[in-house]
Design a protein around this motif. Structure first.
Motif, PDB file in Angstrom:
ATOM      1  N   ASP A 103       0.817  -1.224   0.000  1.00  0.00           N
ATOM      2  CA  ASP A 103       0.000   0.000   0.000  1.00  0.00           C
ATOM      3  C   ASP A 103       0.847   1.268   0.000  1.00  0.00           C
ATOM      4  OD1 ASP A 103      -2.360  -1.494   0.036  1.00  0.00           O
ATOM      5  OD2 ASP A 103      -2.354  -1.616   2.221  1.00  0.00           O
ATOM      6  N   LEU A 104       1.976   1.228  -0.707  1.00  0.00           N
ATOM      7  CA  LEU A 104       2.859   2.387  -0.787  1.00  0.00           C
ATOM      8  C   LEU A 104       2.155   3.582  -1.406  1.00  0.00           C
ATOM      9  CD1 LEU A 104       5.811   3.459  -0.483  1.00  0.00           C
ATOM     10  CD2 LEU A 104       6.213   2.617  -2.803  1.00  0.00           C
ATOM     11  N   ASP A 105       1.312   3.336  -2.410  1.00  0.00           N
ATOM     12  CA  ASP A 105       0.637   4.428  -3.110  1.00  0.00           C
ATOM     13  C   ASP A 105      -0.408   5.120  -2.242  1.00  0.00           C
ATOM     14  OD1 ASP A 105      -0.757   2.015  -3.177  1.00  0.00           O
ATOM     15  OD2 ASP A 105      -1.851   2.538  -5.002  1.00  0.00           O
ATOM     16  N   LYS A 106      -0.846   4.460  -1.182  1.00  0.00           N
ATOM     17  CA  LYS A 106      -1.842   5.069  -0.293  1.00  0.00           C
ATOM     18  C   LYS A 106      -1.205   6.025   0.704  1.00  0.00           C
ATOM     19  CE  LYS A 106      -5.044   1.166  -0.643  1.00  0.00           C
ATOM     20  NZ  LYS A 106      -5.740   0.083   0.085  1.00  0.00           N
ATOM     21  N   ASP A 107       0.006   5.673   1.192  1.00  0.00           N
ATOM     22  CA  ASP A 107       0.670   6.515   2.184  1.00  0.00           C
ATOM     23  C   ASP A 107       2.134   6.090   2.285  1.00  0.00           C
ATOM     24  OD1 ASP A 107       1.629   7.840   4.465  1.00  0.00           O
ATOM     25  OD2 ASP A 107      -0.349   7.852   5.395  1.00  0.00           O
ATOM     26  N   GLU A 108       3.023   6.845   1.635  1.00  0.00           N
ATOM     27  CA  GLU A 108       4.432   6.489   1.622  1.00  0.00           C
ATOM     28  C   GLU A 108       5.052   6.497   3.023  1.00  0.00           C
ATOM     29  OE1 GLU A 108       2.958   8.775  -0.306  1.00  0.00           O
ATOM     30  OE2 GLU A 108       3.970   9.025  -2.247  1.00  0.00           O
ATOM     31  N   LYS A 109       4.684   7.489   3.821  1.00  0.00           N
ATOM     32  CA  LYS A 109       5.280   7.594   5.150  1.00  0.00           C
ATOM     33  C   LYS A 109       4.877   6.427   6.035  1.00  0.00           C
ATOM     34  CE  LYS A 109       6.303  10.937   8.767  1.00  0.00           C
ATOM     35  NZ  LYS A 109       6.186  12.365   9.180  1.00  0.00           N
ATOM     36  N   MET A 128      20.938  -0.203   5.660  1.00  0.00           N
ATOM     37  CA  MET A 128      19.619  -0.607   5.202  1.00  0.00           C
ATOM     38  C   MET A 128      19.551  -0.395   3.696  1.00  0.00           C
ATOM     39  SD  MET A 128      15.776   0.678   6.338  1.00  0.00           S
ATOM     40  CE  MET A 128      16.120   0.432   8.085  1.00  0.00           C
ATOM     41  N   VAL A 129      19.137  -1.428   2.984  1.00  0.00           N
ATOM     42  CA  VAL A 129      18.967  -1.353   1.531  1.00  0.00           C
ATOM     43  C   VAL A 129      17.474  -1.488   1.231  1.00  0.00           C
ATOM     44  CG1 VAL A 129      19.454  -2.445  -0.685  1.00  0.00           C
ATOM     45  CG2 VAL A 129      21.254  -2.276   1.047  1.00  0.00           C
ATOM     46  N   ILE A 130      16.926  -0.556   0.457  1.00  0.00           N
ATOM     47  CA  ILE A 130      15.493  -0.575   0.165  1.00  0.00           C
ATOM     48  C   ILE A 130      15.247  -0.473  -1.332  1.00  0.00           C
ATOM     49  CG2 ILE A 130      14.983   0.514   2.389  1.00  0.00           C
ATOM     50  CD1 ILE A 130      14.311   3.094   0.886  1.00  0.00           C
ATOM     51  N   PHE A 131      14.180  -1.128  -1.794  1.00  0.00           N
ATOM     52  CA  PHE A 131      13.700  -1.011  -3.167  1.00  0.00           C
ATOM     53  C   PHE A 131      12.190  -0.806  -3.098  1.00  0.00           C
ATOM     54  CE2 PHE A 131      17.329  -4.056  -3.386  1.00  0.00           C
ATOM     55  CZ  PHE A 131      18.236  -3.189  -3.976  1.00  0.00           C
ATOM     56  N   TYR A 132      11.693   0.137  -3.857  1.00  0.00           N
ATOM     57  CA  TYR A 132      10.258   0.428  -3.808  1.00  0.00           C
ATOM     58  C   TYR A 132       9.746   0.779  -5.198  1.00  0.00           C
ATOM     59  CZ  TYR A 132      11.240   5.441  -4.205  1.00  0.00           C
ATOM     60  OH  TYR A 132      11.645   6.676  -4.656  1.00  0.00           O
ATOM     61  N   ASP A 133       8.438   0.769  -5.342  1.00  0.00           N
ATOM     62  CA  ASP A 133       7.757   1.083  -6.596  1.00  0.00           C
ATOM     63  C   ASP A 133       7.841   2.587  -6.853  1.00  0.00           C
ATOM     64  OD1 ASP A 133       6.006   1.370  -8.739  1.00  0.00           O
ATOM     65  OD2 ASP A 133       4.622  -0.147  -7.993  1.00  0.00           O
ATOM     66  N   GLU A 191       3.385  -5.390  -6.008  1.00  0.00           N
ATOM     67  CA  GLU A 191       3.488  -4.034  -6.557  1.00  0.00           C
ATOM     68  C   GLU A 191       3.015  -3.043  -5.510  1.00  0.00           C
ATOM     69  OE1 GLU A 191      -0.688  -3.896  -9.072  1.00  0.00           O
ATOM     70  OE2 GLU A 191       1.167  -4.399 -10.118  1.00  0.00           O
ATOM     71  N   GLN A 192       3.342  -1.764  -5.728  1.00  0.00           N
ATOM     72  CA  GLN A 192       3.077  -0.711  -4.745  1.00  0.00           C
ATOM     73  C   GLN A 192       3.591  -1.136  -3.363  1.00  0.00           C
ATOM     74  OE1 GLN A 192       2.346   2.286  -5.408  1.00  0.00           O
ATOM     75  NE2 GLN A 192       1.921   1.919  -7.586  1.00  0.00           N
ATOM     76  N   SER A 193       4.812  -1.642  -3.366  1.00  0.00           N
ATOM     77  CA  SER A 193       5.423  -2.164  -2.143  1.00  0.00           C
ATOM     78  C   SER A 193       6.822  -1.607  -1.956  1.00  0.00           C
ATOM     79  CB  SER A 193       5.504  -3.697  -2.187  1.00  0.00           C
ATOM     80  OG  SER A 193       4.225  -4.277  -2.262  1.00  0.00           O
TER      81      SER A 193
END
Length: 406
Positions: A103-109, A128-133, A191-193
């Motif tokens: 639900d990244l697209d709903k609220d990134e924070k 910390m290594v991160i990958f996001y949509d 997706e959106q993760s």
């Protein structure tokens, strides 16, 4: 610590996943995989590629990564066809915890806060290594793409995580059309993760940021009207008209994203000597359909922010990649450590085809890693994340080189 990198480019995506994993295991002499970085082009069937990887390594080893416009390894560089690559790590001293949030697209924070909460009770982390949509909403015939905001995501992580540590990663993207992307979230595809890995143990992370944009004329402008990622006015004048005058025509409005021009913010001395490491650049993804404003890749600027117009400088871009790669590897050697794996997160705007250059800037990184006989996995991204002047930020038009050393 051992690492091996595999590459393939094939329409048969399950077979391709199998071959990539087998090549990585053979190249790294891997016996017991512990973690996999994997990326593939937007034309690839993600689920089939993921299944192919798991066919070789099993379903208990976490796979993190996702979409990419292209793949870079020691011997290959491709963003055409069905490119895919993976790095498989084996180490009993490298600790890691993988977590994912949707639900990244709903609220990134909120997504960032969820990731931080999942990782906070784990190991004593160093990195910390991160990958996001990257893509919140794909473009339509009348609207430019809207991107997920890395500043909100990063602030959610930093405000919630118990200790401050470098955050390095990428907003993934699969093609230049800003189509929907996919993320490899450890044991599944989504997706959106956002997927994040906290690293600890007896290793050290080394990293550098490659630049390549220079001020177009050195003149500062003040944002006087902005809403989210859309900039309407500079110095109380329509920004689109200002850019029309710079180009001498309106042809640039058809570009998605705009190829040569970007927006830059100088975090160093205002009128001091130019230092590329002090600038954060923002990609212009396109114009509003009515021509009232431009849309930036990130919505982190505000009214009153002073900006400069930046031009991509191909010569400086290639030289920065070469110099920073050499200096980073020399630093590791001077510290008495050995590089185990390089991860190169390279803005998709830096490819030769997009930059209209005859030389791939990533080839400068390849040459250095061949010289040091160190495995390299790189991919072309939408957003690059790395510490800049003490704080991790989302960057544009950059390359971020991370090396895990022991």
């Amino acid at each position: 610590m051992k690492a091996g990198v595999g590459y393939n480019n094939s329409k048969d995506n399950i077979s391709m996943g199998i071959k990539v994993a087998e090549n990585a295991i053979e190249n790294g002499n891997i016996n017991t995989p512990s973690l996999v970085f994997a990326f593939c082009g937007g034309q690839v069937d993600y689920d089939k590629f993921f299944k192919g990887l798991q066919t070789v390594i099993g379903d208990k080893i976490p796979i993190i990564g996702g979409s990419a416009i292209g793949i870079i390894t020691n011997d290959y560089l491709s963003y055409k066809g069905y490119p895919a690559g993976a790095a498989i790590i084996e180490s009993d001293k490298l600790q890691h915890i993988v977590a994912a949030a949707e639900d990244l697209d709903k609220d990134e924070k909120t997504a960032g806060q969820k990731i931080a909460e999942k990782l906070s009770e784990g190991i004593d982390g160093k990195l910390m290594v991160i990958f996001y949509d990257s893509v919140k909403h794909a473009p339509t015939l009348t609207t430019p793409p809207i991107m997920n905001a890395s500043p909100l995501l990063i602030s959610g992580i930093q405000e919630t995580f118990k200790s401050k540590l470098p955050i390095i990663g990428a907003g993934v993207i699969g093609d230049y059309d800003f189509s929907s992307t996919k993320q490899f979230c450890g044991s599944y595809v989504a997706e959106q993760s956002i997927v994040a890995t906290l690293f600890g143990g007896s290793f050290e992370p080394y990293y550098r940021i490659m630049h390549g944009c220079t001020p177009q004329d050195g003149i500062y402008h003040t944002i006087t009207k902005i809403k989210g990622p859309v900039v309407y006015e500079l110095d109380k004048k329509p920004i689109v008209k200002i850019i029309d005058d710079k180009y001498g025509n309106r042809d640039w409005r058809k570009q998605v994203p705009v190829k040569r021009l970007s927006i830059g913010v100088n975090h160093g001395e205002k009128y001091g000597e130019y230092q590329e490491g002090n600038y954060v650049n923002r990609l212009i993804t396109g114009t509003m359909p009515d021509g009232e404003g431009i849309v930036l890749f990130e919505p982190d600027l505000e009214e009153g922010t002073e900006i400069l117009f930046m031009l991509r400088d191909s010569r400086k871009m290639i030289e920065s990649a070469r110099v920073n790669s050499v200096e980073l590897m020399e630093e590791i050697t001077t510290d008495g450590r050995k590089p185990a794996l390089g991860l190169y997160i390279d803005c998709a705007g830096r490819t030769a085809s997009f930059s209209d250059t005859t030389t791939e800037e990533a080839s400068a990184v390849q040459k250095v890693f061949k010289q040091y006989n160190t495995p390299l996995l790189g991919f072309y991204s939408g957003v690059e994340i790395a510490p800049l002047l003490g704080n991790s930020k989302g960057l544009d038009w950059t390359g971020v080189l991370l090396v895990l050393a022991y």
